[in-house]
Design a protein around this motif. Structure first.
Motif, PDB file in Angstrom:
ATOM      1  N   LEU A  40       7.937   0.685 -26.412  1.00  0.00           N
ATOM      2  CA  LEU A  40       7.852  -0.109 -27.632  1.00  0.00           C
ATOM      3  C   LEU A  40       6.539   0.129 -28.362  1.00  0.00           C
ATOM      4  O   LEU A  40       6.523   0.434 -29.553  1.00  0.00           O
ATOM      5  CB  LEU A  40       8.009  -1.597 -27.317  1.00  0.00           C
ATOM      6  CG  LEU A  40       9.346  -2.035 -26.715  1.00  0.00           C
ATOM      7  CD1 LEU A  40       9.348  -3.541 -26.482  1.00  0.00           C
ATOM      8  CD2 LEU A  40      10.506  -1.622 -27.614  1.00  0.00           C
ATOM      9  N   TYR A  41       5.424  -0.006 -27.645  1.00  0.00           N
ATOM     10  CA  TYR A  41       4.123   0.216 -28.283  1.00  0.00           C
ATOM     11  C   TYR A  41       3.034   0.292 -27.224  1.00  0.00           C
ATOM     12  O   TYR A  41       3.258  -0.046 -26.052  1.00  0.00           O
ATOM     13  CB  TYR A  41       3.790  -0.897 -29.292  1.00  0.00           C
ATOM     14  CG  TYR A  41       3.913  -2.313 -28.767  1.00  0.00           C
ATOM     15  CD1 TYR A  41       2.893  -2.907 -28.035  1.00  0.00           C
ATOM     16  CD2 TYR A  41       5.049  -3.074 -29.044  1.00  0.00           C
ATOM     17  CE1 TYR A  41       3.005  -4.199 -27.568  1.00  0.00           C
ATOM     18  CE2 TYR A  41       5.168  -4.378 -28.584  1.00  0.00           C
ATOM     19  CZ  TYR A  41       4.140  -4.938 -27.846  1.00  0.00           C
ATOM     20  OH  TYR A  41       4.257  -6.231 -27.379  1.00  0.00           O
ATOM     21  N   PHE A  42       1.856   0.726 -27.649  1.00  0.00           N
ATOM     22  CA  PHE A  42       0.668   0.751 -26.804  1.00  0.00           C
ATOM     23  C   PHE A  42      -0.244  -0.409 -27.194  1.00  0.00           C
ATOM     24  O   PHE A  42      -0.255  -0.836 -28.351  1.00  0.00           O
ATOM     25  CB  PHE A  42      -0.101   2.064 -26.959  1.00  0.00           C
ATOM     26  CG  PHE A  42       0.586   3.251 -26.357  1.00  0.00           C
ATOM     27  CD1 PHE A  42       0.445   3.543 -25.009  1.00  0.00           C
ATOM     28  CD2 PHE A  42       1.377   4.077 -27.141  1.00  0.00           C
ATOM     29  CE1 PHE A  42       1.081   4.639 -24.448  1.00  0.00           C
ATOM     30  CE2 PHE A  42       2.018   5.180 -26.594  1.00  0.00           C
ATOM     31  CZ  PHE A  42       1.869   5.455 -25.241  1.00  0.00           C
ATOM     32  N   ILE A  43      -1.010  -0.906 -26.232  1.00  0.00           N
ATOM     33  CA  ILE A  43      -2.043  -1.915 -26.505  1.00  0.00           C
ATOM     34  C   ILE A  43      -3.382  -1.252 -26.236  1.00  0.00           C
ATOM     35  O   ILE A  43      -3.663  -0.807 -25.119  1.00  0.00           O
ATOM     36  CB  ILE A  43      -1.881  -3.161 -25.619  1.00  0.00           C
ATOM     37  CG1 ILE A  43      -0.455  -3.705 -25.720  1.00  0.00           C
ATOM     38  CG2 ILE A  43      -2.884  -4.235 -26.016  1.00  0.00           C
ATOM     39  CD1 ILE A  43      -0.184  -4.868 -24.779  1.00  0.00           C
ATOM     40  N   ARG A  44      -4.208  -1.201 -27.267  1.00  0.00           N
ATOM     41  CA  ARG A  44      -5.470  -0.462 -27.198  1.00  0.00           C
ATOM     42  C   ARG A  44      -6.655  -1.430 -27.255  1.00  0.00           C
ATOM     43  O   ARG A  44      -6.468  -2.629 -27.452  1.00  0.00           O
ATOM     44  CB  ARG A  44      -5.510   0.560 -28.339  1.00  0.00           C
ATOM     45  CG  ARG A  44      -4.352   1.566 -28.263  1.00  0.00           C
ATOM     46  CD  ARG A  44      -4.402   2.579 -29.373  1.00  0.00           C
ATOM     47  NE  ARG A  44      -3.345   3.572 -29.243  1.00  0.00           N
ATOM     48  CZ  ARG A  44      -2.130   3.473 -29.759  1.00  0.00           C
ATOM     49  NH1 ARG A  44      -1.814   2.388 -30.465  1.00  0.00           N
ATOM     50  NH2 ARG A  44      -1.226   4.411 -29.587  1.00  0.00           N
ATOM     51  N   PRO A  45      -7.887  -0.928 -27.078  1.00  0.00           N
ATOM     52  CA  PRO A  45      -9.062  -1.815 -27.056  1.00  0.00           C
ATOM     53  C   PRO A  45      -9.122  -2.750 -28.263  1.00  0.00           C
ATOM     54  O   PRO A  45      -8.907  -2.345 -29.403  1.00  0.00           O
ATOM     55  CB  PRO A  45     -10.235  -0.824 -27.053  1.00  0.00           C
ATOM     56  CG  PRO A  45      -9.695   0.359 -26.303  1.00  0.00           C
ATOM     57  CD  PRO A  45      -8.261   0.469 -26.763  1.00  0.00           C
TER      58      PRO A  45
END
Length: 212
Positions: free
Chosen positions: A69-74
């Motif tokens: 679905l998506y990435f979670i980044r800093p």
């Protein structure tokens, strides 16, 4: 973690009092690539905010097939997690460490009791919602209109940019899961890209030989 470092990593938040509250109540933990942080159907006790590294969020069907679905980044959190705790419902997604990650884990009770009163926190969550909504629209567009080979090139390109490296650590099965297709399809497409001199493959690794 000291206040100065936390403030720098949470640059999407602007309210100093909110950042100090997160520093006081949150727990900083590190996890290795590949670790599963959240399972589908699990109730959530902490809201994760990524400080370093990245997480990937996936949806799986009853047969166990997955799609990215998506990435979670800093500086980001998981909007699906925030929705689940608001409704006191189990998670509809699973979260896996993509790149070794440092997380600030905020207890759910702190979110309910304190964070909802901060305008900056509400602005932060609405901005995340808009970002994820646009990313999900891109996924729907890819699935509906783009061929698997085009989606594979997009994934390799985005991973390379995200990690600031031409080398991508991922198995054929992991890529197939992310794209919602079969491993055999990905193996065939990667072999074609290697024959064309675009990539070089190794065990669990893919190296881009030129810009995509």
């Amino acid at each position: 973690m000291d206040t100065t470092t936390l403030f720098q990593q949470l640059d999407r938040l602007h309210d100093r009092a909110l950042k100090e509250l997160l520093l006081k109540t949150g727990i900083v933990k590190n996890f290795d690539a590949g670790e599963e942080l959240l399972r589908t159907g699990q109730y959530i006790k902490f809201v994760p905010i990524v400080l370093k590294g990245s997480l990937k969020v996936l949806r799986e069907d009853d047969s166990g097939r997955e799609i990215l679905l998506y990435f979670i980044r800093p500086g980001e959190s998981c909007i699906m997690t925030l929705f689940a705790i608001r409704q006191n419902s189990p998670s509809l997604i699973k979260a896996i460490v993509d790149e070794s990650v440092e997380l600030l884990l905020v207890p759910v009770e702190i979110v309910h009791r304190d964070l909802v009163h901060h305008r900056d926190w509400l602005d932060f969550t609405f901005a995340l919602f808009q970002q994820r909504y646009e990313e999900l629209l891109d996924i729907v567009n890819d699935i509906a209109f783009n061929r698997v080979d085009e989606r594979l090139l997009d994934l390799l390109r985005n991973r390379s940019r995200q990690n600031k490296s031409r080398e991508i650590v991922a198995t054929h099965q992991q890529i197939a899961d992310d794209l919602g297709t079969a491993r055999e399809v990905i193996t065939r497409l990667l072999k074609k890209l290697e024959t064309e001199g675009i990539i070089e493959t190794g065990r669990g690794r893919i190296r881009l030989l030129r810009d995509l």
